[in-house]
Design an enzyme around this catalytic site. Structure first.
Site, mmCIF file in Angstrom:
data_model
loop_
_atom_site.group_PDB
_atom_site.id
_atom_site.type_symbol
_atom_site.label_atom_id
_atom_site.label_comp_id
_atom_site.label_asym_id
_atom_site.label_seq_id
_atom_site.Cartn_x
_atom_site.Cartn_y
_atom_site.Cartn_z
ATOM 1 C CB CYS A 163 -0.878 -0.007 1.243
ATOM 2 S SG CYS A 163 -1.839 1.512 1.407
ATOM 3 C CD GLU A 191 1.779 -1.258 8.494
ATOM 4 O OE1 GLU A 191 0.599 -1.643 8.484
ATOM 5 O OE2 GLU A 191 2.105 -0.080 8.703
HETATM 6 S S1 SF4 Z 1 -5.375 -0.021 6.138
HETATM 7 FE FE1 SF4 Z 1 -3.384 -0.643 5.301
HETATM 8 S S2 SF4 Z 1 -3.820 -1.200 3.171
HETATM 9 FE FE2 SF4 Z 1 -5.563 0.017 3.906
HETATM 10 S S3 SF4 Z 1 -5.115 2.160 3.289
HETATM 11 FE FE3 SF4 Z 1 -4.389 1.839 5.396
HETATM 12 S S4 SF4 Z 1 -2.232 1.282 5.148
HETATM 13 FE FE4 SF4 Z 1 -3.214 0.971 3.182
#
Ligand code: SF4
Length: 298
Positions: A104, A134
């Protein structure tokens, strides 16, 4: 029963993109097979099962991403939205795997921040959940300079090589309320610390909506996977900030009559990795629920 469908809820942009990329890769006949995902693409077993139908194999156990990588030697590997460390990327290339990165952009932003801070001579306290992919990926940017802290006890135990140039950053899916409290403790201990809160906007908007919109509910259901960090944080914030009884359910099948005893209004939200049809099924069931006559879903 009256149902408050909390919005926004469910899939965030990072998850939507990751799922689309994985489906596209699986549909492309030129993609080297087999196709693996390093961990769960998103933390939701329904999504893992659906991706398996496209021929995408999720490599799942509690090992680190590097260890998981050693279990495969050809084909395609998809890196999840949670991000991976540079060591994982390098090893995958070394093994000759076709690499597809669905990290992301919000997670990537934290990686860039860590690289910049370390290059400027900082050591970093990273607030995150132990065992979650993460932090593993982000800390892997500079393992000798980033320290994972989950709670106040970790902070108490911490021994740092230097405290002149210190920064704090966070996992994207935490709760602002928890994180703020820990950051205050860090500031009290290291007054000069530079703070970078990296909780993503999608997480924050969903948490704020859950607290605000569940105020009039007698009970709250969070639809999400037991292992989903953002779903568990939704449960925490509803319990601790809205002071409502709250249940984390995987699907409609987890709803039990005792959860609805004396309940007239129920609020429903969902983790950012929960497919919307699973949440809609929960909402439809609750809307139709008549305590005396309704039977449980089969
Ligand atoms: S929850 Fe995780 S995957 Fe979803 S927008 Fe936030 S950082 Fe990105």
């Amino acid at each position: 029963m009256k149902v408050i469908s909390i919005t926004p809820r469910g899939f965030c942009y990072g998850v939507v993109d990751a799922v689309e990329i994985a489906k596209r890769v699986a549909a492309d006949p030129s993609t080297p097979r087999p196709i693996y995902i390093l961990g769960q693409l998103v933390h939701n077993r329904h999504m893992v099962e659906r991706l398996a139908q496209y021929g995408v194999i999720s490599l799942e156990n509690t090992s680190s991403r590097l260890e998981l990588l050693e279990t495969i030697d050809h084909g395609t590997v998809i890196f999840t939205a949670h991000g991976v460390s540079p060591a994982v990327k390098a090893r995958a290339r070394e093994k000759g795997l076709n690499c597809v990165d669905t990290t992301c952009p919000d997670v990537e932003k934290t990686h860039v921040l860590i690289r910049r801070l370390v290059a400027d001579g900082y050591d970093i306290l990273y607030i995150g959940r132990k065992g979650h992919p993460e932090p593993e990926g982000a800390i892997g940017e500079a393992p000798d300079h980033v320290y994972l802290i989950q709670d106040a006890q970790d902070l108490e135990r911490l021994v740092l090589p230097q405290t002149e140039k210190l920064a704090v950053t966070t996992q994207t899916t935490l709760s602002r309320w928890d994180t703020d409290a820990l950051i205050e403790r860090i500031r009290a201990r290291y007054p000069g610390v530079q703070v970078h809160t990296e909780i993503c906007q999608a997480t924050q908007l969903r948490q704020e909506a859950a607290v605000r919109q569940s105020a009039d509910a007698d009970a709250v259901f969070v639809v999400g996977d037991l292992h989903s960090s953002n779903s568990n944080r939704l449960v925490d914030v509803v319990r601790e900030q809205a002071h409502r009884p709250v249940y984390l359910i995987d699907s409609v099948h987890d709803i039990r009559p005792e959860m609805l005893e004396g309940v007239h209004t129920v609020a429903v939200t969902a983790g950012s990795s929960t497919p919307s049809d699973i949440t809609r099924e929960v909402i439809r069931f609750l809307q139709a629920y008549e305590p005396a006559t309704t039977t449980q879903p089969a």
